[in-house]
Scaffold this active site. Structure first.
Site, mmCIF file in Angstrom:
data_model
loop_
_atom_site.group_PDB
_atom_site.id
_atom_site.type_symbol
_atom_site.label_atom_id
_atom_site.label_comp_id
_atom_site.label_asym_id
_atom_site.label_seq_id
_atom_site.Cartn_x
_atom_site.Cartn_y
_atom_site.Cartn_z
ATOM 1 C CG HIS A 1 -5.748 1.964 5.309
ATOM 2 N ND1 HIS A 1 -5.260 2.872 6.215
ATOM 3 C CD2 HIS A 1 -4.761 1.047 5.118
ATOM 4 C CE1 HIS A 1 -4.020 2.527 6.541
ATOM 5 N NE2 HIS A 1 -3.697 1.429 5.902
ATOM 6 C CD GLU B 1 -3.284 -2.405 7.350
ATOM 7 O OE1 GLU B 1 -2.212 -2.656 6.797
ATOM 8 O OE2 GLU B 1 -3.923 -1.352 7.152
ATOM 9 C CD GLU C 1 -2.824 5.431 6.910
ATOM 10 O OE1 GLU C 1 -2.792 5.483 5.672
ATOM 11 O OE2 GLU C 1 -1.929 4.870 7.590
ATOM 12 N N GLY D 1 2.797 2.408 10.813
ATOM 13 C CA GLY D 1 3.729 3.524 10.635
ATOM 14 C C GLY D 1 4.450 3.923 11.913
ATOM 15 C CG ASN E 1 -1.729 1.229 1.399
ATOM 16 O OD1 ASN E 1 -1.774 2.070 0.497
ATOM 17 N ND2 ASN E 1 -2.384 1.366 2.544
ATOM 18 C CD1 TRP E 2 3.381 0.899 -2.890
ATOM 19 C CD2 TRP E 2 3.450 2.040 -4.820
ATOM 20 N NE1 TRP E 2 4.020 0.110 -3.826
ATOM 21 C CE2 TRP E 2 4.089 0.797 -5.012
ATOM 22 C CE3 TRP E 2 3.375 2.926 -5.903
ATOM 23 C CZ2 TRP E 2 4.634 0.413 -6.237
ATOM 24 C CZ3 TRP E 2 3.912 2.552 -7.125
ATOM 25 C CH2 TRP E 2 4.545 1.306 -7.289
ATOM 26 C CE LYS E 3 -0.098 3.124 4.851
ATOM 27 N NZ LYS E 3 -0.011 3.212 6.302
ATOM 28 N N GLY F 1 2.965 -1.009 4.254
ATOM 29 C CA GLY F 1 3.009 0.418 3.974
ATOM 30 C C GLY F 1 4.435 0.854 3.669
ATOM 31 N N GLY F 2 5.089 1.430 4.664
ATOM 32 C CA GLY F 2 6.416 2.014 4.495
ATOM 33 C C GLY F 2 7.405 1.133 3.745
ATOM 34 C CB SER G 1 5.661 -1.585 11.920
ATOM 35 O OG SER G 1 5.227 -0.258 12.169
HETATM 36 P P1 13P Z 1 3.187 0.485 7.668
HETATM 37 O O1 13P Z 1 3.714 -0.791 7.065
HETATM 38 O O2 13P Z 1 3.869 1.705 7.174
HETATM 39 O O3 13P Z 1 3.107 0.390 9.160
HETATM 40 O O4 13P Z 1 1.668 0.625 7.150
HETATM 41 C C1 13P Z 1 0.808 -0.452 7.233
HETATM 42 C C2 13P Z 1 -0.427 -0.127 6.495
HETATM 43 O O5 13P Z 1 -1.175 0.737 6.892
HETATM 44 C C3 13P Z 1 -0.689 -0.855 5.248
HETATM 45 O O6 13P Z 1 -1.969 -0.600 4.774
#
Ligand code: 13P
Length: 251
Positions: free
Chosen positions: A96, A168, A98, A174, A10-12, A235-236, A214
């Protein structure tokens, strides 16, 4: 039933068009031939078409980060399932944390999106997870149960295994703080029990549940070794092809 692992990036809200192309190329070079794990990348809307071109001929599938449930019309700023399909999307992330936290996503809107995604023959990745406050105050189980029941309300049994659930925990996203493999697995087993109660044992045993929060090459192997962790939503670490590859193929 053996569940094939599924790792999605997930590149956000990251990557300009050039950055997205370079990252997609890196992903194809490192894991583009992997077939024993399902793999997807979910770039921002603006980069979907360009990334689709780069993924062509590889085993990496394209995902989107959100969708609107209506088919078309006066919904400024939104994108529909048919639009996503027309640029080659296979998976759609829905719900998600977020989106829930910043953009008024509710269990009800998640459910509408899941229904729209399935009706368009796309595959939803449904995100759920508790906040730190909810975990600390003992509400974790009830929050997860509410989110799962909400997302699957009115979903036919025959559609359930087209879905992936991404567990999640919000406190792990994050933050660098990962759920322990045991914490993740316990939550996944609990989620599977809810699905079993809503549907049946076979459906629950077939549904894939990713862990997200993470996840990185250093902790992927142990997380993915758990009985009920069927992959990751990254994510990251998905923003660097070598890290993403290190999660797909943990050493
Ligand atoms: P991180 O891997 O950056 O913690 O993010 C996880 C995430 O929200 C994937 O959708």
């Amino acid at each position: 039933m053996a569940r094939k692992k599924f790792v999605a990036g997930n590149w956000k809200m990251n990557t300009t068009i050039d950055e997205a192309k370079a990252l997609a190329k890196g992903v194809v070079e490192t894991v583009g031939n992997v077939t024993d794990v399902d793999i997807a990348v979910c770039p921002p809307f603006t980069n979907l078409l360009a990334v689709a071109e780069i993924l062509k001929g590889s085993s990496v599938k394209l995902g989107a980060q959100d969708v609107h449930w209506e088919a078309k019309g006066a919904y400024t700023g939104k994108v529909s399932c048919s639009m996503l399909k027309s640029v080659g999307v296979t998976y759609v992330i829905v719900g998600h944390s977020e989106q829930r936290q910043y953009f008024h996503e509710t269990d009800e809107t998640v459910n509408k999106k899941v229904k729209a995604v399935l009706a368009s023959e796309l595959l939803p990745i449904i995100c759920i997870g508790e906040t730190l406050d909810e975990r600390k105050s003992g509400q974790m189980d009830s929050v997860i149960e509410r989110q799962v029941k909400g997302a699957f309300s009115g979903i036919e049994a025959s559609d359930v295994t087209k879905c992936t659930i991404a567990y999640e925990p919000v406190w792990a996203i994050g933050t660098g703080e990962t759920a322990t493999p045991q914490q993740a697995n316990e939550a996944h087993i609990f989620i599977r029990k809810i699905i079993e109660k809503l549907y049946d044992k076979e459906i629950a045993a077939s549904l894939r549940i990713q862990y997200g929060g993470s996840m990185k090459p250093e902790n992927a192997k142990e997380l993915l070794a758990q009985s009920d962790v069927d992959g990751g939503l990254i994510g990251g670490a998905s923003l660097k092809a070598s890290d993403f590859a290190g999660i797909v193929n943990p050493v």
